[in-house]
Design an enzyme around this catalytic site. Structure first.
Site, mmCIF file in Angstrom:
data_model
loop_
_atom_site.group_PDB
_atom_site.id
_atom_site.type_symbol
_atom_site.label_atom_id
_atom_site.label_comp_id
_atom_site.label_asym_id
_atom_site.label_seq_id
_atom_site.Cartn_x
_atom_site.Cartn_y
_atom_site.Cartn_z
ATOM 1 N N ASP A 49 0.829 -1.204 0.000
ATOM 2 C CA ASP A 49 0.000 0.000 0.000
ATOM 3 C C ASP A 49 0.864 1.255 0.000
ATOM 4 O OD1 ASP A 49 -2.770 1.148 0.408
ATOM 5 O OD2 ASP A 49 -1.759 2.026 2.133
ATOM 6 N N TYR A 54 2.854 9.894 0.530
ATOM 7 C CA TYR A 54 3.608 9.265 1.617
ATOM 8 C C TYR A 54 5.069 9.734 1.625
ATOM 9 C CZ TYR A 54 -0.251 6.127 2.867
ATOM 10 O OH TYR A 54 -1.459 5.605 3.287
ATOM 11 N N HIS A 129 -8.048 8.980 -1.652
ATOM 12 C CA HIS A 129 -7.518 8.908 -0.292
ATOM 13 C C HIS A 129 -8.514 9.385 0.774
ATOM 14 C CE1 HIS A 129 -3.258 9.025 1.693
ATOM 15 N NE2 HIS A 129 -4.147 8.538 2.518
ATOM 16 N N ARG A 130 -9.250 10.453 0.463
ATOM 17 C CA ARG A 130 -10.195 11.033 1.433
ATOM 18 C C ARG A 130 -11.414 11.536 0.684
ATOM 19 N NH1 ARG A 130 -9.480 10.937 7.041
ATOM 20 N NH2 ARG A 130 -7.347 10.241 7.343
ATOM 21 N N SER A 211 -3.585 1.539 9.995
ATOM 22 C CA SER A 211 -3.108 1.626 11.389
ATOM 23 C C SER A 211 -3.763 0.557 12.270
ATOM 24 C CB SER A 211 -3.324 3.030 11.964
ATOM 25 O OG SER A 211 -2.504 3.970 11.314
ATOM 26 N N ASN A 266 8.336 -0.921 10.200
ATOM 27 C CA ASN A 266 9.553 -0.829 9.388
ATOM 28 C C ASN A 266 10.605 -1.828 9.844
ATOM 29 O OD1 ASN A 266 9.697 1.037 7.267
ATOM 30 N ND2 ASN A 266 9.617 2.766 8.689
ATOM 31 N N ARG A 270 10.007 -7.759 12.690
ATOM 32 C CA ARG A 270 8.535 -7.755 12.846
ATOM 33 C C ARG A 270 7.852 -8.072 11.519
ATOM 34 N NH1 ARG A 270 8.927 -2.427 16.300
ATOM 35 N NH2 ARG A 270 9.468 -3.384 18.294
#
Ligand SMILES: NC(=O)c1ccc[n+]([C@@H]2O[C@H](COP(=O)([O-])OP(=O)(O)OC[C@H]3O[C@@H](n4cnc5c(N)ncnc54)[C@H](OP(=O)(O)O)[C@@H]3O)[C@@H](O)[C@H]2O)c1
Length: 300
Positions: A49, A54, A129-130, A211, A266, A270
């Site tokens: 994504d 960004y 996006h919005r 998120s 990042n 993980r």
């Protein structure tokens, strides 16, 4: 890793890797970006994504440089990107205010820039996006349809849209809207109860969750709610021998709408564990233990 068919012959991995923070990493070299992509691919995470904005308009190009160095990666990936937010930025000194632009002219320019920045010849999924209060749904819908027709994008969708925004735009389109990327996590679960996700579920549309770990707040916030959640997550994590982030993601995956979490870490170690969430088996009672810890009270 499960594959999820969004329609229009586009399928994505159930877990998506988000590149919003790509430029925040102390190492954003092509080699390191490739290592992150490879770590995802090895777990079956093939969907990535992006957005034009960004990293202050830099993340797409960071990915593009890595793809230029390792072009074989591109065909193993589905690339999602977004447009319509106009940031105040040194790169656009003429702008006096942050705003949204869903005009055909801006969408077309943004898509061409994204293709060029990422060194790719098509975008797999383009999202608005919005929601833009000045959106002319006929103009915006026709622009998105034309991009699909031209093959510049394989499919289109939206992000942060309420049900009425979705209905307005779809009413003026030939191509189906394929997903709505929403903020959904244990820390922000309103979309699960305000009708937004229910409306997608009714139409068999998979929501994406941005998120999904509250942007990291789940781990570093000292507020009581987060502290209680960490304890509740920790109990289940211990029982199932996984880390607490996998349990938090499993909480999203349990939802019957078929949520696709968009993960933002990042940290390479993980990233290598992202697929673990799929293995977590949450009972209905465990789901509610986490939900009640998150909202801070028992359900009525
Ligand atoms: N459509 C939209 O409007 C919108 C808005 C925001 C984001 N997004 C998308 O959603 C993606 C994910 O967003 P996000 O990055 O906020 O997601 P997230 O996965 O909820 O949060 C990532 C943050 O949590 C930290 N973190 C993760 N696991 C951790 C752990 N076990 N312990 C401590 N810290 C941990 C990460 O730090 P480390 O890097 O150190 O692991 C990183 O700072 C973005 O990349 C973007 O693609 C979309």
């Amino acid at each position: 890793m499960n594959r999820v068919n969004l329609g229009s012959e586009l399928s994505l991995s159930q877990i998506i890797y988000g590149m919003w923070r790509l430029g925040d990493d102390s190492d954003s070299s092509p080699k390191h970006v490739e290592a992150k992509i490879q770590a995802c691919l090895e777990q079956g995470i093939t969907s990535f994504d992006q957005a034009d904005i960004y990293g202050g308009y830099a993340s797409e190009a960071i990915l593009g440089t890595a793809l230029k160095q390792s072009p074989a990666l591109r065909n193993k990936m589905e690339i999602i990107t977004k447009c319509d937010i106009m940031l105040l930025s040194d790169k656009f000194p003429d702008r006096s205010v942050k705003y949204y632009d869903t005009s055909a002219a801006h969408i077309n320019t943004s898509v061409d820039n994204s293709l060029s920045n990422m060194s790719i010849d098509h975008i797999d999924l383009l999202l608005l996006h919005r929601p833009d209060p000045l959106m002319d749904h006929h103009e915006t819908g026709a622009a998105l349809d034309a991009l699909v027709q031209l093959g510049k994008v394989r499919g289109v969708g939206v992000s942060n849209f309420m049900s009425h925004d979705w209905a307005l735009l779809s009413s003026a389109m030939k191509s189906p809207l394929l997903s709505n990327q929403l903020e959904i996590s244990l820390l922000n679960s309103e979309a699960l109860t305000d009708g937004t996700v229910a409306d997608l579920q009714r139409q068999a549309i998979h929501p994406m969750a941005w998120s999904p770990l509250g942007g990291g707040q789940l781990f570093d916030s000292s507020d009581e709610r987060c502290a209680n959640l960490r304890v509740a997550l920790g109990d289940i994590a211990k029982e199932q021998s996984v880390d607490i982030s996998s349990v938090a993601v499993a909480w999203l995956l349990k939802h019957p709408s078929g949520i696709l979490p968009v993960m933002g870490t990042n940290n390479l170690d993980r990233i290598k564990q992202l697929g673990q969430a799929i293995e977590v088996d949450l009972s209905r009672e465990q789901w509610f233990v986490l939900y009640e810890a998150a909202v801070g009270h028992e359900v009525a």
